[in-house]
Design a protein around this motif. Structure first.
Motif, PDB file in Angstrom:
ATOM      1  N   TRP A 260       0.824  -1.209   0.000  1.00 58.61           N
ATOM      2  CA  TRP A 260       0.000   0.000   0.000  1.00 58.61           C
ATOM      3  C   TRP A 260       0.858   1.258   0.000  1.00 58.61           C
ATOM      4  N   THR A 261       2.053   1.189   0.607  1.00 57.42           N
ATOM      5  CA  THR A 261       2.980   2.314   0.522  1.00 57.42           C
ATOM      6  C   THR A 261       3.436   2.512  -0.919  1.00 57.42           C
ATOM      7  N   LEU A 262       3.785   1.401  -1.571  1.00 55.44           N
ATOM      8  CA  LEU A 262       4.174   1.468  -2.983  1.00 55.44           C
ATOM      9  C   LEU A 262       3.019   1.955  -3.839  1.00 55.44           C
ATOM     10  N   ARG A 263       1.815   1.485  -3.518  1.00 56.70           N
ATOM     11  CA  ARG A 263       0.627   1.908  -4.272  1.00 56.70           C
ATOM     12  C   ARG A 263       0.393   3.405  -4.105  1.00 56.70           C
ATOM     13  N   GLY A 264       0.563   3.911  -2.881  1.00 59.03           N
ATOM     14  CA  GLY A 264       0.380   5.338  -2.652  1.00 59.03           C
ATOM     15  C   GLY A 264       1.385   6.180  -3.417  1.00 59.03           C
ATOM     16  N   ARG A 265       2.631   5.714  -3.440  1.00 69.01           N
ATOM     17  CA  ARG A 265       3.659   6.433  -4.210  1.00 69.01           C
ATOM     18  C   ARG A 265       3.362   6.366  -5.705  1.00 69.01           C
ATOM     19  N   ALA A 266       2.841   5.226  -6.149  1.00 66.08           N
ATOM     20  CA  ALA A 266       2.475   5.094  -7.560  1.00 66.08           C
ATOM     21  C   ALA A 266       1.335   6.042  -7.915  1.00 66.08           C
ATOM     22  N   ASP A 267       0.340   6.126  -7.044  1.00 67.15           N
ATOM     23  CA  ASP A 267      -0.788   7.033  -7.277  1.00 67.15           C
ATOM     24  C   ASP A 267      -0.305   8.486  -7.363  1.00 67.15           C
TER      25      ASP A 267
END
Length: 329
Positions: A260-267
């Motif tokens: 989810w941290t990676l997903r947030g950075r991707a977003d």
């Protein structure tokens, strides 16, 4: 001659409530209007500072009210389960609403799957300030089969808060962990799956799930910190009982950090137009959470398929405008 179980068993619906005076009425009404004939509604006021208890008392003897000092959602759910008399337990939060056939639908799914060591989780329509969107649901359509659930429950919580299970299974695994203030439901599902309990999914929406900017689940930093701690503790407590692929995944996941941290950075990269970086981060997140179909679609398309990033940006903006937070699709 053995004792015969009732064909229409009592189902106790447990509703934990804290500062929920504005929404509790909808949750209780949804529980009381179930089509299943033997329903017990247990409301737990978890030390609310507002009129939550007064709202509950207005229903008189149609519900069972438990009042306690504040201890968190897990503590409130356990208190409700302790006061319940049903053969089955169902859970619904105080800002959500069960649709009338919810219990009947989940009970039928439980028996259709073979009953026994099974729990049921139900899909839901999102309820936002704009109302209900009948074309969107909160749980992904792709759901892991029984033989994959032990591993995939470590990757993501694929179950919803709308849960239904035999009282005997709840007691066997010790209920919710009172020490957890968030993601206590994920912890419960992990322990169930690793006790060889099949999680049966009802694709048909059985409830309305409220999405709002102030909801516990939207506090991403706190949730991610709790998620990391939960997985580390689970690995430590279950190390000797984990299968090789489960042990390998947890080691990789704890080393890499939250998807989810990676997903947030991707977003964030996607919003600023850095499509190549967004695609790289989506692929890293998807490798840790491969069962999430929507994340896989982003990973496969952003930075690789022309115009894909623009379409995802447009979709995210519409979701954010509707629910008042960043979309989690």
């Amino acid at each position: 001659m053995g004792i015969q179980r009732p064909s229409r068993p009592r189902v106790s619906i447990v509703i934990p409530a804290y500062a929920a005076a504005a929404t509790l009425g909808g949750a209780v009404t949804g529980a009381l209007t179930q089509t299943h004939p033997d329903i017990e509604v247990v409301v737990v006021d978890d030390g609310s500072p507002d009129d939550t208890a007064a709202v509950a008392r207005a229903y008189g003897d149609r519900i069972r009210l438990v009042e306690k000092s504040n201890g968190g959602c897990a503590s409130a759910r356990n208190a409700g389960a302790a006061a319940a008399t049903g053969e089955f337990l169902a859970f619904c939060d105080s800002d959500d609403e069960l649709l009338p056939p919810a219990i009947e639908t989940m009970l039928a799914a439980y028996h259709a799957a073979g009953a026994g060591r099974r729990a049921v989780t139900g899909n839901a329509y999102p309820l936002t300030s704009e109302g209900i969107n009948p074309r969107r649901t909160t749980v992904m359509s792709e759901y892991p089969p029984a033989h994959r659930q032990r591993l995939e429950i470590l990757q993501r919580n694929f179950a919803s808060v709308f849960s239904f299970l035999p009282r005997s299974l709840f007691d066997e695994i010790g209920g919710f962990d009172d020490s957890l203030r968030v993601i206590e439901d994920w912890d419960l599902w992990m322990r169930l799956a690793h006790a060889d309990v099949e999680i049966v999914y009802v694709k048909q929406p059985v409830a309305l799930y409220r999405w709002s900017a102030g909801s516990m689940s939207s506090n991403s930093e706190r949730m991610i910190e709790a998620e990391n701690a939960l997985l580390a503790r689970f690995e430590e407590n279950h190390r000797d009982r984990l299968r090789p692929e489960e042990r390998e995944y947890l080691a990789r996941r704890l080393a890499a950090g939250s998807p989810w941290t990676l997903r947030g950075r991707a977003d964030a990269a996607l919003r600023t137009g850095n499509d190549a970086e967004a695609g790289r981060l989506y692929r890293s997140a998807s490798a840790l959470m491969p069962g999430d179909r929507r994340l896989r679609l982003r990973a496969a398309s952003v930075g690789r398929v022309p115009a894909a990033a623009r379409l995802w940006r447009s979709r995210d903006a519409k979701i954010q405008a509707t629910v008042g937070r960043k979309g989690d699709s």
